[in-house]
Motif scaffolding. Structure first.
Motif, PDB file in Angstrom:
ATOM      1  N   ASP A 152      22.419  23.284 -34.023  1.00 31.34           N
ATOM      2  CA  ASP A 152      24.229  24.048 -33.654  1.00 31.34           C
ATOM      3  C   ASP A 152      23.421  23.384 -31.887  1.00 31.34           C
ATOM      4  OD1 ASP A 152      25.985  26.238 -31.795  1.00 31.34           O
ATOM      5  OD2 ASP A 152      24.593  27.364 -33.092  1.00 31.34           O
ATOM      6  N   LEU A 153      24.539  22.793 -30.827  1.00 31.13           N
ATOM      7  CA  LEU A 153      24.592  22.147 -29.726  1.00 31.13           C
ATOM      8  C   LEU A 153      25.504  23.346 -29.030  1.00 31.13           C
ATOM      9  CD1 LEU A 153      23.813  20.084 -27.868  1.00 31.13           C
ATOM     10  CD2 LEU A 153      25.410  18.701 -28.692  1.00 31.13           C
ATOM     11  N   VAL A 154      25.184  23.681 -27.862  1.00 33.29           N
ATOM     12  CA  VAL A 154      25.408  24.912 -26.691  1.00 33.29           C
ATOM     13  C   VAL A 154      25.396  24.568 -25.932  1.00 33.29           C
ATOM     14  CG1 VAL A 154      25.749  27.409 -26.867  1.00 33.29           C
ATOM     15  CG2 VAL A 154      25.538  26.905 -28.663  1.00 33.29           C
ATOM     16  N   ILE A 155      26.202  24.374 -24.955  1.00 30.56           N
ATOM     17  CA  ILE A 155      26.075  23.911 -23.644  1.00 30.56           C
ATOM     18  C   ILE A 155      26.306  25.308 -23.177  1.00 30.56           C
ATOM     19  CG2 ILE A 155      27.373  22.449 -21.454  1.00 30.56           C
ATOM     20  CD1 ILE A 155      26.038  20.973 -24.124  1.00 30.56           C
ATOM     21  N   ALA A 156      25.756  25.314 -22.427  1.00 29.36           N
ATOM     22  CA  ALA A 156      25.118  26.618 -21.234  1.00 29.36           C
ATOM     23  C   ALA A 156      24.053  27.617 -21.192  1.00 29.36           C
ATOM     24  CB  ALA A 156      25.488  28.216 -22.509  1.00 29.36           C
ATOM     25  N   ASP A 157      24.139  28.193 -20.486  1.00 27.88           N
ATOM     26  CA  ASP A 157      22.723  28.847 -20.016  1.00 27.88           C
ATOM     27  C   ASP A 157      21.738  29.387 -20.360  1.00 27.88           C
ATOM     28  OD1 ASP A 157      20.312  29.773 -18.033  1.00 27.88           O
ATOM     29  OD2 ASP A 157      20.887  31.705 -18.464  1.00 27.88           O
TER      30      ASP A 157
ATOM     31  N   LYS B 216      18.152  25.555 -39.253  1.00 26.22           N
ATOM     32  CA  LYS B 216      18.949  25.622 -38.318  1.00 26.22           C
ATOM     33  C   LYS B 216      18.525  25.677 -36.866  1.00 26.22           C
ATOM     34  CE  LYS B 216      22.192  28.550 -35.852  1.00 26.22           C
ATOM     35  NZ  LYS B 216      23.143  30.021 -36.347  1.00 26.22           N
ATOM     36  N   CYS B 217      19.365  24.310 -36.089  1.00 24.44           N
ATOM     37  CA  CYS B 217      17.979  24.113 -35.222  1.00 24.44           C
ATOM     38  C   CYS B 217      19.625  24.510 -33.727  1.00 24.44           C
ATOM     39  CB  CYS B 217      17.713  22.944 -34.430  1.00 24.44           C
ATOM     40  SG  CYS B 217      16.537  21.961 -33.000  1.00 24.44           S
TER      41      CYS B 217
END
Length: 333
Positions: free
Chosen positions: A133-138, A102-103
């Motif tokens: 696991d691409l997350v758009i966040a701080d 997992k990345c």
């Protein structure tokens, strides 16, 4: 008349590059974003007017950022957290390792990710990898929310610490204390650390080293020349559990680990011989690292702000720490 882009590398030192093609030029809610084809460097990503990566040598930067930590981990990295890295190249290098299950990649700027997906096809397979696991966040908030001990490796592939920018508080001892708690016992953190050549290494590289040393039991700084950055670049690697010899591994051991941990995947820059040069710092570098006293902290309001790829040091109280400032000098036209 050809189009050009001008970059201020430091006060009194500017470089001008010919633009062959503009693929995107605009502003996100956080920063200016340009993707252009430059005559000397090929396809190039610029953030706030500064070159972030170029086709000609991005592999040097990203292999140097990712693989030393991956190879130094005692048993092989399974879980990775990337703070920043919106262009996808850091994830690409991480996902070369079959051991990774997992990345998690967290970037605050959806526009950067979107534009890079569109214009950097060499990273398409990384964005499509089910392990990502691409997350758009701080990145700070997402890491704080993760359970303690979640990651074998934390990679901070951030924009430079610009005043008013989205990243400068992720270079502080408070953030590094959070990151340490999120690492497994044998976990490793590595962060990009700005210019590290013979003139500019005291700007950001040595203070980040000193700041990490207040949190981690063992820290090693290393550098490598990156042609499109017009200087050596620096990284600092921090070990949750001290490793005998720090970054030192023999040529044979590095080559054996590359063969074992990256089967069928040939690196373009890094091997056992080139690995030896990364932590082989000059006498001046070593003396200034030992003498460095600056610790970056949100509590004390002590930050380092870079002006383009040069330096402006600011002492700010907590109330004014988020103030804006002029940053990179950039002109397209």
């Amino acid at each position: 008349m050809s189009k050009q882009i001008e970059e201020e590398l430091e006060v009194g030192f500017r470089a001008v590059y010919r633009i062959d093609k503009i693929l995107h030029s605009g502003s996100s809610p956080f920063q200016t974003v340009d993707i252009v084809d430059l005559a000397p460097f090929g396809r190039t990503l610029l953030i706030d007017g500064m070159i972030q990566s170029s086709q000609v040598d991005e592999f040097v930067y990203h292999e140097s950022l990712v693989h030393p930590a991956m190879l130094l981990h005692p048993t092989g990295v399974k879980t990775v957290y990337i703070g920043g890295g919106g262009e996808g190249s850091t994830a690409r290098e991480v996902l070369r390792h079959p051991s990774v299950t997992k990345c998690v990649m967290v970037d605050i700027d959806a526009d950067v990710v979107s534009f890079c997906k569109m214009h950097l096809p060499e990273n398409a397979h990384a964005f499509a990898d089910p392990r990502l696991d691409l997350v758009i966040a701080d990145a700070k908030g997402q890491l704080e929310a993760a359970p303690d001990g979640s990651f074998d490796l934390i990679i901070m592939d951030l924009d430079d610490p610009l005043e008013g920018g989205p990243c400068y508080q992720l270079y502080t001892k408070e953030f590094y204390a959070t990151a340490k708690a999120k690492l497994a016992p044998d976990g490793i953190l590595v962060t990009q650390s700005g210019q590290a050549g013979i003139k500019q290494h005291k700007s950001v590289f040595t203070p980040i080293y000193r700041t990490l040393c207040t949190v981690f039991p063992q820290v090693v700084g290393y550098t490598q020349a990156v042609y499109s950055f017009c200087d050596e670049w620096g990284w600092n690697i921090a070990f949750n559990t001290p490793r005998e010899g720090g970054m030192m591994m023999s040529v044979a051991e590095v080559d054996a680990r590359i063969a074992q941990r990256l089967p069928g995947s040939e690196l373009k820059f890094l091997d056992g011989v080139s690995f030896q040069g990364l932590p082989a710092l000059s006498k001046l570098h070593r003396a200034n690292m030992a003498a460095e006293e600056r610790v970056l902290s949100t509590a004390s309001g002590t930050f380092l702000f870079m002006h383009s790829q040069g330096l402006c040091v600011a002492e700010a109280n907590a109330a004014s720490a988020n103030g804006g400032a002029d940053v990179a000098a950039k002109r397209v036209g």
